[in-house]
Design a protein around this motif. Structure first.
Motif, PDB file in Angstrom:
ATOM      1  N   UNK A   1      -9.192  -9.389  -2.220  1.00 14.24           N
ATOM      2  CA  UNK A   1      -7.902  -8.702  -2.207  1.00 14.24           C
ATOM      3  C   UNK A   1      -7.404  -8.536  -3.640  1.00 14.24           C
ATOM      4  N   UNK A   2      -6.544  -7.545  -3.838  1.00 16.72           N
ATOM      5  CA  UNK A   2      -6.033  -7.276  -5.189  1.00 16.72           C
ATOM      6  C   UNK A   2      -5.328  -8.492  -5.785  1.00 16.72           C
TER       7      UNK A   2
ATOM      8  N   UNK B   1     -11.992  -9.286   6.324  1.00 13.31           N
ATOM      9  CA  UNK B   1     -10.835  -9.750   5.558  1.00 13.31           C
ATOM     10  C   UNK B   1     -11.216 -10.995   4.776  1.00 13.31           C
TER      11      UNK B   1
ATOM     12  N   UNK C   1     -15.495  -4.860   4.915  1.00 11.85           N
ATOM     13  CA  UNK C   1     -14.387  -4.671   5.854  1.00 11.85           C
ATOM     14  C   UNK C   1     -13.854  -6.020   6.327  1.00 11.85           C
TER      15      UNK C   1
ATOM     16  N   UNK D   1     -12.916  -2.567  -2.993  1.00 11.16           N
ATOM     17  CA  UNK D   1     -12.914  -1.345  -2.169  1.00 11.16           C
ATOM     18  C   UNK D   1     -12.425  -1.618  -0.757  1.00 11.16           C
TER      19      UNK D   1
ATOM     20  N   UNK E   1       5.306  -5.864   5.603  1.00 13.86           N
ATOM     21  CA  UNK E   1       4.695  -4.550   5.454  1.00 13.86           C
ATOM     22  C   UNK E   1       5.520  -3.421   6.034  1.00 13.86           C
ATOM     23  N   UNK E   2       6.573  -3.751   6.781  1.00 15.93           N
ATOM     24  CA  UNK E   2       7.394  -2.709   7.357  1.00 15.93           C
ATOM     25  C   UNK E   2       8.178  -1.997   6.267  1.00 15.93           C
ATOM     26  N   UNK E   3       8.592  -0.780   6.526  1.00 19.84           N
ATOM     27  CA  UNK E   3       9.333  -0.055   5.501  1.00 19.84           C
ATOM     28  C   UNK E   3      10.766  -0.522   5.501  1.00 19.84           C
TER      29      UNK E   3
ATOM     30  N   UNK F   1     -12.316  -1.622   3.100  1.00 20.47           N
ATOM     31  CA  UNK F   1     -12.892  -0.614   3.996  1.00 20.47           C
ATOM     32  C   UNK F   1     -12.918   0.760   3.327  1.00 20.47           C
ATOM     33  N   UNK F   2     -12.268   0.875   2.164  1.00 25.95           N
ATOM     34  CA  UNK F   2     -12.297   2.138   1.420  1.00 25.95           C
ATOM     35  C   UNK F   2     -13.695   2.531   0.972  1.00 25.95           C
TER      36      UNK F   2
ATOM     37  N   UNK G   1      16.480   8.111   0.424  1.00 22.60           N
ATOM     38  CA  UNK G   1      15.264   8.903   0.256  1.00 22.60           C
ATOM     39  C   UNK G   1      15.005   9.147  -1.217  1.00 22.60           C
ATOM     40  N   UNK G   2      13.745   9.095  -1.564  1.00 18.01           N
ATOM     41  CA  UNK G   2      13.391   9.388  -2.954  1.00 18.01           C
ATOM     42  C   UNK G   2      12.589  10.679  -2.976  1.00 18.01           C
TER      43      UNK G   2
ATOM     44  N   UNK H   1       2.897  -9.456  -2.081  1.00 17.50           N
ATOM     45  CA  UNK H   1       1.764  -9.305  -3.008  1.00 17.50           C
ATOM     46  C   UNK H   1       2.182  -9.649  -4.423  1.00 17.50           C
TER      47      UNK H   1
ATOM     48  N   UNK I   1      -4.474  -3.164 -11.738  1.00 18.14           N
ATOM     49  CA  UNK I   1      -3.537  -3.647 -10.734  1.00 18.14           C
ATOM     50  C   UNK I   1      -3.973  -4.973 -10.118  1.00 18.14           C
TER      51      UNK I   1
END
Lengths: 558, 262
Positions: A473-474, A556, A554, A391, A285-287, A393-394, A292-293, A176, A329
């Motif tokens: 999208x943002x 895309x 919703x 927004x 998108x995976x972590x 789907x928000x 740890x924070x 992004x 943002x």
């Protein structure tokens, strides 16, 4: 071969289905018409170049022939490398990435996807030009095989670089943040290209270019660099073929391959690193593993704390705070905050200084200042007329949570107003740098006029946002507002500007120019009352249209 | 009050097609209610009507006595929802999403901060920091949506496929949490295709097929074939899967094969 054709077919199918799906039959009709237009332009250009080359060949005008062929081949290269990016919006590889599931090796997939490009619609567009040049090779003197070798090499070079640039851009656009950086850079480059010549011309007016050694050096570098480009090498190679200089032609052929091979290596590296390797998957998108924070909880922003002390409901404040964060943002919000002051400074510096006489019932200073405010107000058009766009789907949350929709809309509008106020402040600061602020009464009148326009536009924008919602999208660089909404939004803007202008001019015409701030203050007051009055109706409209709104948001972004 | 959720002849039509065709649901307070049905049966449409996401064509519904259309705000105050699309804002972080939801429910800042910290830890989202929801994986979004549905302490919780895409560790935590909630009197209305989870968690069930309610009762009732409408119900079925397949007319279907795989 079958698989390559399957990939080529898939690209066509996806393009046609996208046309069919997005806006129904009219979009399909529009797409077909646009395709015909592109086709006619491509064929027309090829026929024109063909006839001109024939005439040059018949007249033995080698210089003209070289220029025509260089122009045609340069156009082909630009079309081949950049058109796919414009048409497919930097998504050269999504088809490829989905094919990794199939039993093909990475190497096969790379070559198949590159070969499939040769049949894609965006590459077909420059083929007529290439064919016209090829016909010139057969009609002209010299060994045709060598001329065709030069042309085929250039064609491969175009395909390879189209693939490399497409893959590189797509790899960059996966994140992004990098999408945002590319978006900002693109817009800055476009604006620099648009304004640059005008600024240089103004700066050079009445002066000798030799006074600017950096400029002349830059031009020389561009000229030398241009001669190294593959289309120039190809045109020079064809010229050498016509002159019977085989060695020189082979030298130019090597020049083309000096471009092709690095392009192939770059494409291959990006493909291996981002499609077959783990660089791409890390960005999907995976972590990422890491230390740890501490748990971050929501920190209130200063304005939220201050607003809490006011009389607005918590729902409106929550929505306002949320939307304001999102505006800051979003790429479009950031672009507006960067570009609006730049444009305001540019307008103040170059355009409006030419207005030197009082007109339309206003003094020169007022025309300058109000004119600039109108420019600033045009910004954030899409935020106003498509204010549900971010927004996604928000938007469903508004219907699931126990907040009255009037307060939700008020909160969203409040965020827009704060955003516009910040924008105005930044623009005024920019104006102070390049010029100076107007006198206090004009400044006050201008701010009131700006506020009235923004409030009126927001009220109308609420309705348009609900009638023509579209997700964005943002990090989107494109304004996704539907055409009808944009058109109505601009008409609405023109109407509000005209109304504001009337209120700004009337006191002067009535012989009481000092009443101008009061007249504009009155306009602002009735705008606020009108806005408040419209909230109930707008909330009712949103309640009634919740299903199409949710369905539209919703989807895309395409 | 005996029912947390009650519907009377609930209908939703799309261009004449009845996706939900006159269902009468009674969900007792404090139960874990499983709402089952094949794809396209009308489960999500029913949840959307009950939570106010779409309009009701005919009939009515009430949550804890609040009519979902006439007293929509009162009904929304007592519910938490994890909808099919998760209803998250891409432009917020996890903590901000929870703060927004909490504020929309009228919670004060201190409460929001405390609860969101606990929720983020429970959902293993505490490390997400400044990362925006737009950059979350599907499983992370699902957990965040569930956290947002819980922050205000709902009395009725609607969960549309809550375990889809969630890892086993988080799934276990969430199951325990939900069971604890029903112990404290919260009613949970859940749709899921994973019958093992439904069998493990739910005390009451209803089955919807082609928009009509074909069974309603306790888990035991359904397994024994009690509480079924019509005559075609499989009496004495042994497992929930058998009972479910029988109810949706798929129990006696011959096994389909593919000619080249025989």
């Amino acid at each position: 071969m079958n698989r390559m054709l399957a990939i080529a077919w898939l690209r066509y199918r996806l393009m046609l289905n996208r046309l069919r799906r997005r806006e129904g039959v009219w979009n399909l009709v529009g797409g077909v018409l646009l395709g015909l237009l592109w086709g006619a332009a491509a064929l027309g250009a090829a026929v024109a170049v063909g006839f001109l080359m024939k005439a040059a060949l018949a007249g033995g005008d080698q210089d003209m022939l070289f220029k025509l062929q260089f122009g045609a081949l340069l156009a082909a290269m630009l079309a081949g490398v950049w058109l796919p990016l414009i048409i497919e919006r930097g998504q050269a590889g999504p088809v490829t990435s989905r094919l990794l599931n199939f039993p093909v090796t990475g190497g096969e997939l790379f070559w198949m996807s590159q070969a499939a490009l040769a049949l894609s619609v965006d590459h077909l567009l420059y083929y007529p030009l290439m064919i016209a040049v090829a016909l010139g090779v057969f009609l002209g003197p010299g060994p045709a095989w060598l001329g065709m070798l030069v042309l085929v090499s250039l064609w491969l070079c175009i395909l390879v670089w189209a693939h490399a640039v497409g893959l590189t851009l797509e790899a960059m656009l996966r994140g992004r943040r990098s999408r945002e950086i590319v978006g900002v850079l693109t817009v800055v480059i476009i604006i620099a290209m648009g304004m640059g010549p005008g600024i240089v011309e103004k700066a050079l007016r009445g002066r000798d270019p030799a006074e600017f050694p950096a400029l002349t050096m830059g031009v020389d570098v561009l000229k030398t660099g241009g001669k190294a480009l593959a289309p120039f090498q190809a045109a020079a190679g064809l010229q050498a073929v016509r002159a019977g200089e085989t060695a020189a032609a082979l030298g130019h052929l090597a020049g083309i391959w000096a471009w092709t091979l690095p392009g192939a290596l770059l494409a291959r590296w990006i493909f291996v690193a981002f499609y077959l390797g783990d660089r791409g998957s890390l960005r999907r998108g995976g972590r990422r593993p890491g230390a740890s924070r501490p748990i971050m909880t929501h920190q209130a922003l200063p304005w939220e704390l201050r607003l809490d002390a006011g009389m607005l409901s918590p729902v409106a404040l929550a929505c306002a705070a949320k939307d304001l964060r999102v505006h800051f943002r979003s790429l479009s919000g950031r672009l507006i905050l960067v570009l609006a002051p730049l444009l305001m400074a540019w307008i103040g510096w170059f355009v409006l200084k030419d207005v030197a006489e009082a007109a339309l019932g206003l003094q020169v200073g007022e025309i300058h200042f109000f004119g600039m405010l109108f420019y600033v107000a045009i910004f954030a058009n899409s935020q106003t007329t498509n204010n549900l766009s971010f927004e996604g789907s928000g938007v469903q949350a508004y219907f699931l949570l126990p907040g009255p929709l009037t307060q939700v809309i008020l909160g969203k509008n409040l965020a827009l107003w704060v955003f516009q106020a910040i924008l105005l402040a930044v623009c005024l600061a920019a104006l102070a740098v390049v010029k100076s602020w107007p006198d206090p009464p004009t400044l006050l009148a201008g701010v009131l006029l700006y506020a009235a326009i923004i409030v009126m536009r927001t009220a109308g924008g609420n309705v348009l946002s609900i009638l023509f919602p579209r997700r964005r999208e943002l990090s989107s660089r494109h304004d996704k507002t539907p055409l009808m909404s944009t058109l109505l939004g601009l008409l609405m803007f023109a109407a509000t500007v005209a109304l504001a202008w009337v209120f700004a001019v009337l006191p002067g015409l009535a012989g009481h120019p000092g009443w101008q701030p009061a007249a504009l203050g009155f306009l602002l007051l009735i705008s606020v009352i009108g806005h408040r009055w419209s909230l109930g109706a707008v909330a009712g409209l949103l309640e009634d249209r919740r299903e199409p709104v949710v369905a539209a948001l919703r989807k895309k972004e395409e | 009050m005996t029912h947390a959720i009650e519907t009377h002849g609930l209908v939703r039509a799309f261009d004449g097609f009845k996706a939900v065709d006159g269902i009468d649901l009674q969900v007792p307070c404090g139960c874990f209610f499983g709402f089952l049905g094949p794809n396209g049966a009308g489960k999500s449409t029913t949840i959307k009507m009950l939570t106010g996401l779409i309009k009701i064509t005919a009939g009515g519904a009430a949550i804890l006595g609040h009519d979902v259309e006439k007293e929509a705000l009162a009904a929304k105050r007592v519910i938490g929802v994890v909808p099919e699309d998760l209803a998250l804002f891409d432009g917020l972080t996890a903590a901000e999403s929870l703060a927004f939801t909490g504020r929309m429910h009228g919670l004060d800042r201190r409460t929001i901060a405390g609860r969101s910290g606990e929720l983020l830890e429970l959902m293993d989202l505490q490390d997400t920091g400044r990362k925006l929801v737009a950059d979350f994986s599907h499983g992370m979004k699902k957990k965040l949506s569930l956290a947002a549905a819980l922050i205000h302490g709902p009395e009725v919780l609607f969960l549309d496929e809550p375990f889809e895409g969630i890892d086993a560790v988080a799934s276990r935590h969430i199951r325990k949490l939900l069971e604890g909630m029903t112990d404290r009197g919260v009613t949970i209305f859940l749709t899921s295709h994973i019958l093992e989870i439904v069998e493990k968690l739910c005390t009451h069930l209803a089955v919807i097929h082609k928009g009509r309610l074909v069974a309603q009762g306790t888990l035991g009732d359904l397994q024994r074939g009690i509480g079924l409408d019509g005559d075609g119900a499989p009496r004495g079925a042994r497992s929930l899967e058998d009972a479910f397949l029988g109810l949706v007319d798929a129990g006696d279907e011959p096994t389909r094969t593919l000619s080249w795989l025989e």
